[in-house]
Design a protein around this motif. Sequence first.
Motif, PDB file in Angstrom:
ATOM      1  N   ALA A 186       0.808  -1.310   0.023  1.00  0.00           N
ATOM      2  CA  ALA A 186       0.081   0.018   0.160  1.00  0.00           C
ATOM      3  C   ALA A 186       0.945   1.301   0.186  1.00  0.00           C
ATOM      4  O   ALA A 186       0.445   2.261  -0.543  1.00  0.00           O
ATOM      5  N   GLU A 187       1.817   1.245   0.732  1.00  0.00           N
ATOM      6  CA  GLU A 187       2.776   2.665   0.925  1.00  0.00           C
ATOM      7  C   GLU A 187       4.408   1.821   0.649  1.00  0.00           C
ATOM      8  O   GLU A 187       4.727   0.986   1.302  1.00  0.00           O
ATOM      9  N   VAL A 188       5.235   2.956   0.468  1.00  0.00           N
ATOM     10  CA  VAL A 188       6.415   2.970   0.347  1.00  0.00           C
ATOM     11  C   VAL A 188       7.168   3.797   1.355  1.00  0.00           C
ATOM     12  O   VAL A 188       6.970   5.108   0.991  1.00  0.00           O
ATOM     13  N   LYS A 189       8.258   3.184   2.160  1.00  0.00           N
ATOM     14  CA  LYS A 189       8.728   4.383   3.117  1.00  0.00           C
ATOM     15  C   LYS A 189      10.432   4.427   2.803  1.00  0.00           C
ATOM     16  O   LYS A 189      10.830   3.501   2.529  1.00  0.00           O
ATOM     17  N   ILE A 190      10.501   5.848   2.138  1.00  0.00           N
ATOM     18  CA  ILE A 190      11.875   6.008   1.552  1.00  0.00           C
ATOM     19  C   ILE A 190      12.823   6.135   3.033  1.00  0.00           C
ATOM     20  O   ILE A 190      12.550   6.767   4.074  1.00  0.00           O
ATOM     21  N   ASP A 191      14.002   5.447   2.834  1.00  0.00           N
ATOM     22  CA  ASP A 191      14.862   5.288   3.760  1.00  0.00           C
ATOM     23  C   ASP A 191      15.539   6.724   4.345  1.00  0.00           C
ATOM     24  O   ASP A 191      15.571   7.628   3.661  1.00  0.00           O
ATOM     25  N   ALA A 192      15.653   6.692   5.605  1.00  0.00           N
ATOM     26  CA  ALA A 192      15.843   8.159   6.330  1.00  0.00           C
ATOM     27  C   ALA A 192      17.268   8.628   5.815  1.00  0.00           C
ATOM     28  O   ALA A 192      17.813   9.639   5.614  1.00  0.00           O
ATOM     29  N   SER A 193      18.111   7.749   5.529  1.00  0.00           N
ATOM     30  CA  SER A 193      19.581   8.137   5.117  1.00  0.00           C
ATOM     31  C   SER A 193      19.804   8.824   3.798  1.00  0.00           C
ATOM     32  O   SER A 193      20.412   9.691   3.524  1.00  0.00           O
TER      33      SER A 193
END
Length: 693
Positions: free
Chosen positions: A592-599
């Motif tokens: 449902a969603e994609v979380k972009i890496d904090a780095s």
Amino acid sequence: MADPNDTRDTGPRVGSPLWAYLTAVTTVGLLVLAAAQWLNGPAQLVDLARSPLFWMLAVLIVVGELRPVLLSSSMTVGGTYPSTMFTFAALLHYGLPVAVLTQAVGIVVNRAVTRKAWHRVAFNIAQATLACTAAGAVLAAFGGHAIPAISWVPRGPDMLAIGLAGLAYFVVRALLVSGAVALHERRSIHRVIRSTIGHQSLVYAGLLGLAPLVVVVMNHSPALVPLFLAPMVAVYFTATLSVRRDHQATHDALTGLPNRKMLVVSTEEALAEARADDRVGLFLLDLDRFKEVNDTLGHPVGDRLLQIVAHRLIHSVRPGDVVARLGGDEFAVLLPSIRDAAAAREVAARLRVALTEPVRLEGMTFDLDASVGIALYPDHAPDFEMLMQRSDVAMYLAKEARTGVEIYVADKDRNSPERLNLLGDLRRAIDRSELRLYYQPKLDLASGQVRGVEALLRWRHPERGMISPGEFVPMAEQSYLMRHLTQYVIDAALEQTAHWWHTGLHEQVSVNVSARDLLDSALPERLGAGLAQYRLPPKAIQLEVTERVLMTDQAYTADAVRALASLGVPLALDDFGTGYSSLVRLQRLPVAEVKIDASFVRRIGESKDDERIVRSIVDLVRSLGLRSVAEGVESADVAARLVDMGCELAQGWLFAEPMSAADATVWLRERRDRAEPDLGFLRPAEVLDPQTA
């Protein structure tokens, strides 16, 4: 539902204690059987054969010998046959010769159906004959002696004699069978009796207690005797359903081997029975290059190969050893008794030799190999958990060094004593519910509205204080604890989510799970049960899994992933961006969603490369119809750039730090009651600078 570990049909080695025991019991029993028939005289049996009642009873004995009544799939000595009731009735009514002869015929018919080895058939006839002889001797001592020519019908005063005869019958059979099992599996006879006496005594009490009633009914109206089959059939099917459920809970569905749960029980029993000079061995075995088979020919061929591996392992260990499947291509072998490390190495070498024999499937020949790690009690570990952990360490050493077999050596263990102590502390923390969930909100960058919260695990150690998840979660992932930790987190998240939803805060809670957890077939069932228990819709919970899951084809075919999609629980891909080559595979998962890496997110104001990566991910995610979530947003400048890119959601310290459940509740209520959302993060960064604010 047969136990693959059952090797009782394998003939004992000539001259071994088991061979001597079986030979002695069989010889004595068959001699008693022959003597009973000779003393009785064939003429009396010929006369008895003219009686329809005799044939009816004989048929009931034979039918009752076909299938045993099982109360547990883990019973050491197997089930109890309903024929016992009718054999004991024949003993009471017609005497010893008829009872032992019909029982022997029933056992031979059983062999024709089940294909038991002849040495087992002869032993079963002998031990049943000796049990009937013991019961007949007790009856004769009390004056209740029947012969074929003069049948005997018990009366009220005879109940004591019948009860003692039934007890003698049960004791003799139990001792003879337990002795054989103890020698076969090299276990203490006391342990065998203790593990089976409860189930066996209950069933025998019921069967032997009904036998006098069968005789009375036979004497009154023989036509009513078959009615005893009805309750026996009911008991049989009820017990069968119970055993099937028990078997499913403790055995692997693909191979029929015991699973991890059964292995834990078997190991703990072996440790409890171990004497001061005994050693218990635990092997962890992992197949080499098995993934190549799955990737090349597919999972059906891989499953067939695993079944062949299981069969070879079973027939390469000693009677009494336990082969279990832990999951995937990982197996365990428990040696309840082993002389020393050298003997353990010999068993491991024998296992590898059996596995390396070429396998031909689908017109192709496969060469398999395995790496085996060995840990011994008490040399290397005091309990199951440590045995498992240290055999795992040894197995990975065998893989790395390509030696095939390694025994645990403390000097080669990369896990420090402090790390192992921490693993034990983590297990106790889970058991005592000492871990806590903190919650960090996700905000809509366009409107400032809350769009859910992420559950983050926190552990405040009683001595070491707050321990970072980065320290203990990877440790749990490499051990047996990960599944328990995931279940703990899911249960706690469901409970808190239910509290919020039933008090008006309809916020979706995201829970992190490992790739192994995602592929666990039990996960959808546990989630479904939890949602039903707390009366929550599936969308109330979201599962987050790292991008590494894209790197394995198993994620796209796993039943668990399809079951989660059918259940309606959404998935999110966490820490996205580190595996750029896997972007095109996104559309193959129900995400449902994609979380972009904090780095990447933190550096978009400093690095043009990172900004281009984040922008590309946002564009790709949007083109696939998914939501993008930026992690680690800590400045207003980064938030503004994300808005410009079209990123939908964000989370980070700019908006709110992870909060306890109580603080998160207050924060969410204040946010909900606020007339206008706070969009301060969209203002120029200098306005929010603490020095000028």
